[in-house]
Write an enzyme that holds these catalytic residues in place. Structure first.
Site, mmCIF file in Angstrom:
data_model
loop_
_atom_site.group_PDB
_atom_site.id
_atom_site.type_symbol
_atom_site.label_atom_id
_atom_site.label_comp_id
_atom_site.label_asym_id
_atom_site.label_seq_id
_atom_site.Cartn_x
_atom_site.Cartn_y
_atom_site.Cartn_z
ATOM 1 N N SER A 64 73.280 33.401 24.389
ATOM 2 C CA SER A 64 73.826 32.180 24.990
ATOM 3 C C SER A 64 73.561 30.980 24.093
ATOM 4 C CB SER A 64 73.203 31.950 26.366
ATOM 5 O OG SER A 64 71.794 31.863 26.272
ATOM 6 N N CYS A 76 64.912 28.136 42.016
ATOM 7 C CA CYS A 76 65.378 29.064 43.044
ATOM 8 C C CYS A 76 66.496 29.917 42.462
ATOM 9 C CB CYS A 76 65.915 28.303 44.255
ATOM 10 S SG CYS A 76 64.690 27.244 45.028
ATOM 11 N N GLU A 105 60.556 39.133 22.159
ATOM 12 C CA GLU A 105 59.941 37.810 22.207
ATOM 13 C C GLU A 105 58.545 37.901 21.588
ATOM 14 O OE1 GLU A 105 58.813 34.783 25.831
ATOM 15 O OE2 GLU A 105 60.505 36.126 26.114
ATOM 16 N N HIS A 110 61.724 28.166 24.633
ATOM 17 C CA HIS A 110 61.334 27.420 25.830
ATOM 18 C C HIS A 110 60.797 26.035 25.472
ATOM 19 C CE1 HIS A 110 61.127 31.722 26.954
ATOM 20 N NE2 HIS A 110 61.736 31.274 28.028
#
Length: 753
Positions: free
Chosen positions: A433, A516, A665, A694
């Site tokens: 992505s 969520c 990762e 991140h």
């Protein structure tokens, strides 16, 4: 012996995600602390009242959390890492947020605590940190304040407290290594103080959660339970609470404890309730977790009644949710887009409370008419054509060993792939992505709401894909991706294009903090009515001479991140998804896509809680991946991506996937994860992530080069790829361009030697 009911916990976030919105507003500086606290009070009052109105006798208090209940327990015990402490030593809600997310409206930013999965659920907790010689004291009185709130509202209160042994089990040692179990005697006085405060308030029962008791614990940890609970006995009645698995293997330890009751998960465990009754002390209360707290299906209450009726009247008995309802959406009644038939199959948290009320009433009265009426849609579902697809069942039954084998071994395939792609040494790529800009999200939302027609939507998506290809060519990447502008979520996107899934409007469940998720629901046999990714992959490939990867989410990940059916095994669901995506691989290949990535980030997190159950799961999980991939020809390169912090214990299975390239990762572990691959002598190609996506920080060329040189000491350079840790969806374009430019430069420097 009147039977009561209770829940182990209730969703915190609110039907419209009110808690999430209040948290994020406060973090952004758009609202005050008092406004945030008010939202919390309103949600707690509403949720207690909703449970009471639905027929719940004992209301859980202490299940609410501003970020995570394990983090709440850390603050209760005064366990605040030095980097997050206030200068005056006080603890407030910003202390909690700094631990959870690294920053808050006040105080200095510092690295957030580690976050990991809560047992085998999709909820995450903040890992407690322990140091040698640590001191504990009652610091954060949120639990006591919330008990006072509930008592003031005249509720029948059952406080919820994470038990001391499980709390220590969930944590990690920082700095000098020592046995964290040695801290048990240091935290017990705080627990004693909390229980004394609850006793002063007239509390009769406390739910003390010890889910670690369902695990295969080391003997020293099992032995710790007796002295721990000897220290906690006497002030209130303790309901020792377990969930997510059965307790029979550890029952000897449990029955020796000075507690007054035991809660068992009779949904996910294999415990026989009659045998449990025989082995438990006769004066103990048994809380039977009969209603599934972590799925969305209506319970067959006639079956649940039959499961428990033989011990009615023989001991004190409560009926309950299997675990906290935290893992379930809140209210089915607000779902207006589900048709009546499908809707009748479900029960969300409030409906599960109603189920507990029906079950309690039937067990007390012996009248089961209401149970039969409630269960009628379940009987009808068993024969629904929306559930059963004979073609899928026939295809699944016809699978042979050959269907999960590539035509040739990796060495033969690698030669064919080298001849086809002619990639340089240290080939560069990304994980899939690219930044999901406001423009992309608005485009998708407008199309979903009907404010944009299909032609204009497709034109917009095509433009974003074109931009992604142009950016990658400009950067000099070797293997490109189309950027996934058309995808909202890596699981939801595939679920929307496969038969057998449905989606909710408000079926939100908390993942962590304010995040969520709205998992798809598997309602029936899964098939692929039409190609899903082929059109956009083919379009992207038409824009460049460089290879463009096809991007698929793997079958185990789609399974793990959805609400699964309960009438067939997880293995069956995974293999149905694998067959559907196998056709997608074949179609991508036919469209000229030569590199296909099948992401399986959830393979490890799907592991059963007990290691003795791992082999069976890994066997079918690996087989599902291979069924998905094995249709590919020798010169089609299959990639997979995984993001775990631990590979050692499943290396055999990772190798058995037989992917041509695995990207992992590793940047945050400074390439230490590669030790597993080195020791195992992993035979295929590896792309160790060279920077942490991140973080907005841009890694230097020198830093990336150093990491790659370190990797090359463990894995032969000819089998190494160069890529980021994960997808770039959440990053902005400026730091993405800068980081990828440095990554490409580092690879080019290494090629020059």
């Amino acid at each position: 012996m009147t039977i009561l009911n209770h829940t182990l916990g209730f969703p915190r976030v609110g039907l419209r995600r009110e808690l999430k919105k209040a948290q994020e507003s406060y973090w952004a500086g758009n609202s005050t602390r008092e406004e945030l606290l008010t939202v919390g009070r309103e949600l707690r009052a509403r949720h207690w009242d909703q449970q009471k109105q639905a027929g719940i006798d004992l209301l859980p208090v202490g299940d609410f959390a501003w970020y995570d209940h394990v983090l709440t327990t850390s603050l209760l015990l005064g366990n605040v890492p030095p980097r997050h402490q206030n200068k005056d030593g006080s603890v407030d809600i910003d202390t909690l947020f700094r631990i959870g997310r690294g920053r808050a409206p006040t105080g200095e930013p510092a690295a957030a605590a580690e976050m990991t999965k809560w047992f085998n659920t999709n909820y995450h907790y903040m890992v407690p940190e322990f140091v040698k010689g640590q001191q504990f004291k009652l610091t954060w009185t949120q639990l006591l304040e919330e008990v006072d709130e509930a008592l003031a509202l005249s509720h029948n209160v059952k406080p919820v407290l994470l038990g001391p042994v499980t709390y220590l089990w969930l944590g990690k040692v920082k700095g000098e290594q020592f046995d964290r179990l040695s801290l048990l005697n240091d935290i017990l006085p705080v627990y004693q103080q909390v229980l004394a405060e609850l006793a002063k308030r007239g509390i009769e029962w406390v739910q003390i959660d010890e889910p670690a008791l369902v695990l295969e614990l080391p003997q020293a940890w099992l032995d710790a339970y007796k002295p721990a609970y000897d220290a906690l006995q006497g002030q209130v009645k303790l309901l020792l609470t377990t969930y997510f698995e059965g307790v029979t293997p550890n029952l000897d330890t449990i029955t020796a404890l000075p507690v007054q009751g035991l809660h068992v998960d009779l949904v996910h465990g294999k415990d026989n309730v009659v045998e449990l009754h025989k082995r438990l002390p006769s004066d103990w209360l048994l809380s039977a977790g009969l209603i599934n707290g972590r799925n969305v299906w209506r319970a067959d209450l006639t079956e649940k009644y039959a499961q428990i009726k033989d011990i009615v009247g023989k001991r004190d008995l409560w009926v309950a949710s299997s675990c906290s309802l935290l893992h379930s959406p809140i209210d089915l009644s607000v779902e207006t887009r589900l048709d009546a038939e499908v809707k009748s199959w479900f029960a969300f948290a409030l409906q599960k409370c109603h189920e507990l009320a029906l079950l309690r009433d039937a067990l007390n009265s012996g009248d089961t008419a209401a149970l039969a009426e409630w269960s009628a849609p379940i009987q009808a579902r068993r024969h629904s054509t929306r559930v059963h697809n004979p073609a899928v069942e026939k295809r699944l039954a016809a699978i042979t060993a050959q269907d999960s084998q590539r035509a040739n071994v990796y060495e033969v395939r690698a030669e064919a792939q080298r001849a086809r792609f002619k990639l340089p040494a240290w080939p560069t790529t990304t994980i899939g992505s690219f930044p999901q800009t406001t423009e992309i999200r608005t485009l998708r939302l407008d199309f979903k709401k009907g404010n944009l027609d299909a032609n204009n939507y497709r034109t917009g998506i095509a433009e974003h894909i074109k931009q992604a290809i142009v950016e990658q060519e400009r950067l000099g990447l070797d293997v490109l991706v189309h950027g996934e502008a058309e995808r909202n979520d890596m699981v939801e996107y595939f679920g929307e294009h496969l038969d057998g899934f449905v989606f909710t409007q408000n079926g939100w469940v908390q993942s962590y903090g304010s995040r969520c998720v709205k998992p798809p629901i598997v309602i029936g046999d899964i098939s692929r009515p039409a190609p899903i990714t082929v059109e956009w992959a083919k379009y992207a490939q038409s824009l460049t001479d460089k290879p463009v990867k096809g991007m698929l989410t793997g079958p185990v990940t789609i399974l793990c991140w959805s609400f699964p059916r309960e009438d067939v095994s997880r293995e069956t669901i995974a293999k149905q998804i694998a067959l559907a995506l196998r056709d997608e691989v074949a179609d991508l290949e036919a469209a000229g896509i030569g590199i296909i990535q099948i992401d399986e980030p959830a393979l490890r997190e799907g592991l059963p809680l007990r290691r003795s159950d791992w082999d069976a799961y890994l066997q079918w999980g690996v087989e599902a991946f291979r069924i998905n991939a094995a249709v590919a020809k020798d010169d089609t390169q299959i990639h997979t991506h995984m993001c775990y912090c631990e590979f050692n214990d499943i290396m055999d299975s990772i190798a058995a996937l037989d992917a041509d390239v695995i990207t992992i990762e590793t940047s945050r572990s400074d390439m230490e994860l590669l030790e597993s691959f080195e020791e195992f002598d992993y035979p295929n190609e590896i792309g160790p992530g060279v920077y942490d996506i991140h973080s907005p920080n841009v890694p230097s060329v020198e830093w990336i080069e150093a990491l790659l040189k370190k990797a090359a000491k463990r894995i032969p350079a000819e089998r190494l790829w160069v890529n980021p840790d994960c997808g770039l969806k959440t990053r902005g374009w400026p730091e993405t361009r800068a980081a990828l430019a440095n990554m490409v430069q580092a690879a080019q420097n290494l090629r020059r030697g």
